[in-house]
Motif scaffolding. Structure first.
Motif, mmCIF file in Angstrom:
data_model
loop_
_atom_site.group_PDB
_atom_site.id
_atom_site.type_symbol
_atom_site.label_atom_id
_atom_site.label_comp_id
_atom_site.label_asym_id
_atom_site.label_seq_id
_atom_site.Cartn_x
_atom_site.Cartn_y
_atom_site.Cartn_z
ATOM 1 N N ASN A 155 -28.622 32.999 -10.337
ATOM 2 C CA ASN A 155 -27.584 32.020 -10.620
ATOM 3 C C ASN A 155 -26.638 31.713 -9.319
ATOM 4 N N GLU A 156 -26.680 32.890 -8.347
ATOM 5 C CA GLU A 156 -26.152 32.573 -7.214
ATOM 6 C C GLU A 156 -26.566 31.493 -6.267
ATOM 7 N N ALA A 205 -31.696 27.302 -12.355
ATOM 8 C CA ALA A 205 -31.842 27.587 -13.582
ATOM 9 C C ALA A 205 -32.860 28.365 -14.186
ATOM 10 N N ASN A 206 -32.556 29.336 -15.037
ATOM 11 C CA ASN A 206 -33.581 30.324 -15.381
ATOM 12 C C ASN A 206 -33.423 30.643 -16.981
ATOM 13 N N SER A 219 -30.842 37.775 -12.772
ATOM 14 C CA SER A 219 -29.869 36.841 -13.172
ATOM 15 C C SER A 219 -28.621 36.640 -12.362
ATOM 16 N N GLU A 220 -28.105 37.491 -11.697
ATOM 17 C CA GLU A 220 -27.066 37.189 -10.892
ATOM 18 C C GLU A 220 -27.395 36.585 -9.682
ATOM 19 N N LYS A 225 -28.229 29.102 -7.683
ATOM 20 C CA LYS A 225 -28.256 27.760 -8.668
ATOM 21 C C LYS A 225 -29.495 27.426 -8.908
ATOM 22 N N ASP A 249 -20.051 34.755 -11.738
ATOM 23 C CA ASP A 249 -20.497 34.795 -12.928
ATOM 24 C C ASP A 249 -19.438 35.137 -14.373
#
Length: 309
Positions: free
Chosen positions: A87-88, A92-93, A83-84, A90, A202
């Motif tokens: 997201n780092e 989308a998941n 997740s991190e 960019k 986050d």
């Protein structure tokens, strides 16, 4: 106990970068669903153009990555790491598990997280466990990571904790970039740091890190957690800078992290998968960093660095 399947849904155009991130979690590979070139690949492999109707109905704009976590590992670490890192970058998941309902996951994963000794001085204790042994009087770090990365069980975090213990001096100031649960910053305070700043992009990680600090008796001004990207919200210089992130971010960070380091400071980097080691070393060398110590656990590497004067 059964294996846990982690399924990541991303936009198909992001599948290559997302797969690189997913491969950091397990050493034995991942399974990918990518239907963008279904007809072409089917013809190349089998020389047929008759394809199952269900396959033809697949959404070509989406990709899926499947990761399998062994029963003796903590799936929460994998979910938080993925997740991190996604997201780092960019990306989308959506992350799902095939054994647990999503709404139950935050509690179900706790069975995998037990008290553990790290290095010579630390004992990591899950908040919900009161009955544990500490015969040698280790510093106890109590933590509730939720879905933020960092329980001490992942190789990258453990390597960082061990190097922080070794290189931290009493009274040092610490900067932890990509702090996740706050585990590294809190550990440094328990080991004698005078103050620590943690940064994470986050929002959930920031909230979790603040709460974990309070549980261990630390709050502002000695323990500050900022929501931001690397050092965009950070001021001042530090005696120890820690970055348990990914190779690409370390490479970028190496260009300017020296601006936040006192003379004689150490820079500890982890989260480096072995195939990226040469790239990371080249970037660090370009920016006048010297490797003081190199440690490896499986395919993961951790470097302790000094800036050439």
């Amino acid at each position: 106990m059964e294996w846990t399947e982690v399924i990541i849904e991303i936009n198909a155009d992001d599948i290559d970068v997302a797969t690189d991130i997913a491969n950091m979690v397990v050493p034995y590979g991942v399974y990918i669903e990518d239907y963008r070139t279904l007809e072409e690949e089917t013809w190349e492999i089998a020389n047929i153009d008759l394809i199952d109707e269900e396959l033809l109905k697949k959404d070509r704009t989406k990709g899926y990555i499947h990761i399998y976590i062994s029963p003796d590992e903590n799936p929460a670490e994998a979910v938080a790491f993925l997740s991190e890192r996604l997201n780092e970058n960019k990306i989308a998941n959506k992350i799902d598990l095939n054994k647990c309902k999503n709404e139950d996951w935050e509690n179900n994963w706790k069975e995998f997280f037990k008290p553990m000794n790290v290095g010579e001085k630390l004992l990591i204790r899950p908040l919900w466990i009161d009955d544990y042994e500490n015969p040698t009087g280790r510093k106890v770090l109590s933590i509730e990571p939720g879905l933020a990365f960092g329980t001490g069980g992942h190789d990258t975090t453990r390597l960082c904790l061990e190097m922080c213990e070794k290189y931290l001096k009493d009274g040092d100031s610490v900067l932890d970039t990509g702090c996740g649960s706050g585990i590294l910053a809190i550990a440094c305070l328990l080991l004698g740091a005078k103050n620590a700043v943690g940064v994470d992009i986050d929002e959930l990680a920031v909230k979790t890190a603040i709460e974990n600090g309070k549980v261990n008796g630390f709050s502002e001004p000695e323990y500050r957690i900022l929501e931001g990207n690397l050092t965009d919200k950070v001021t001042g210089k530090f005696d120890l800078v820690v970055a348990n992130i990914v190779a690409d971010v370390i490479i970028m960070f190496s260009d300017f992290v020296g601006d936040f380091m006192n003379d004689g400071a150490h820079f500890i980097v982890s989260g480096i998968i072995a195939p990226r080691a040469d790239e990371v070393k080249a970037a660090l060398n370009k920016n006048n960093f010297r490797i003081v110590e190199e440690n490896r656990n499986g395919d993961w590497l951790c470097y302790v660095l000094e800036k050439a004067q």
